[in-house]
Design a protein around this motif. Structure first.
Motif, short mmCIF file in Angstrom:
data_model
loop_
_atom_site.label_atom_id
_atom_site.label_comp_id
_atom_site.label_asym_id
_atom_site.label_seq_id
_atom_site.Cartn_x
_atom_site.Cartn_y
_atom_site.Cartn_z
N GLU A 222 1.16 -1.13 0.07
CA GLU A 222 0.34 -0.08 -0.05
C GLU A 222 0.63 1.25 -0.02
OE1 GLU A 222 -3.08 0.36 3.16
OE2 GLU A 222 -3.40 -1.78 1.97
N GLU B 189 -3.49 0.41 -3.60
CA GLU B 189 -3.29 -0.60 -3.17
C GLU B 189 -3.10 -1.38 -3.86
OE1 GLU B 189 -5.92 -4.67 -0.87
OE2 GLU B 189 -6.86 -2.35 -1.65
N ARG C 187 -2.23 -4.95 -4.63
CA ARG C 187 -2.53 -7.16 -4.43
C ARG C 187 -2.33 -7.73 -5.64
NH1 ARG C 187 -1.39 -6.55 0.38
NH2 ARG C 187 -1.91 -4.87 0.67
N ARG D 19 -5.29 -0.63 -7.58
CA ARG D 19 -6.82 -0.15 -7.07
C ARG D 19 -5.62 1.24 -6.32
NH1 ARG D 19 -11.02 -1.67 -2.69
NH2 ARG D 19 -9.37 -2.27 -1.06
N LYS E 62 -7.71 2.95 -3.31
CA LYS E 62 -8.26 2.26 -1.55
C LYS E 62 -8.79 3.54 -1.50
CE LYS E 62 -7.42 -0.15 1.81
NZ LYS E 62 -6.43 -0.90 3.55
N SER E 63 -8.28 4.31 -1.13
CA SER E 63 -8.96 5.67 -0.65
C SER E 63 -8.37 7.35 -1.41
CB SER E 63 -8.93 5.50 1.06
OG SER E 63 -7.63 6.12 1.30
N GLN F 46 -14.64 11.55 -4.76
CA GLN F 46 -14.00 9.69 -5.03
C GLN F 46 -14.20 8.57 -6.18
OE1 GLN F 46 -13.30 7.28 -2.11
NE2 GLN F 46 -13.43 10.39 -1.34
N VAL G 45 -11.93 6.39 -6.72
CA VAL G 45 -11.92 4.89 -5.50
C VAL G 45 -12.87 4.00 -6.39
CG1 VAL G 45 -12.37 4.12 -3.35
CG2 VAL G 45 -11.20 6.33 -3.44
N TRP H 160 -10.26 -2.08 -9.46
CA TRP H 160 -8.97 -2.58 -9.58
C TRP H 160 -8.90 -2.44 -11.78
CZ3 TRP H 160 -6.64 -4.44 -6.19
CH2 TRP H 160 -6.94 -4.17 -5.30
#
Length: 118
Positions: free
Chosen positions: A54, A67, A69, A74, A76-77, A83, A86, A90
């Protein structure tokens, strides 16, 4: 008579080595996948999506958290009001998420090797 009855042990060895080489080259081809995170137009991080992590990127409104993973990327925040980046979820190769109020962008790109440069 079946065609494989005509093959000798050396032929089987050549077939096995060719299949192994094709598998290695196929797997190596995905190595050009990159994640490029920019803050205010400057490169903040250039990495591979294979490393789980992250990343917090500071902008004028606060921190945007990206993030990475399992080979996926993506936002994440984000402190932005709508937003939008966000909600993109992905990213697929070739997609970009832009968190405009915070001046952060995340690009999932594929490096294209141009043989004309060599």
């Amino acid at each position: 008579m079946r065609w494989y009855a005509l093959l000798r042990p050396g032929d089987w060895l050549i077939l096995a080595l060719t299949a192994a080489a094709a598998g290695l080259l196929w797997n190596h081809g995905s190595g050009g996948d990159r994640v490029l995170i920019k803050q205010d137009g400057r490169v903040f991080l250039d990495t591979t999506p294979r490393l789980d992590r992250e990343v917090a990127v500071s902008g004028p409104l606060g921190e945007t958290v990206v993030e990475i993973r399992a080979g996926r990327v993506r936002v994440k925040s984000d402190p932005g009001p709508h937003q939008v980046c966000v909600k993109q979820g992905w990213l697929m190769p070739g997609q970009v998420a832009i968190c405009l109020p915070n001046r952060v962008s995340v690009e999932r790109g594929v490096v294209i090797y141009d043989s004309l440069n060599y």
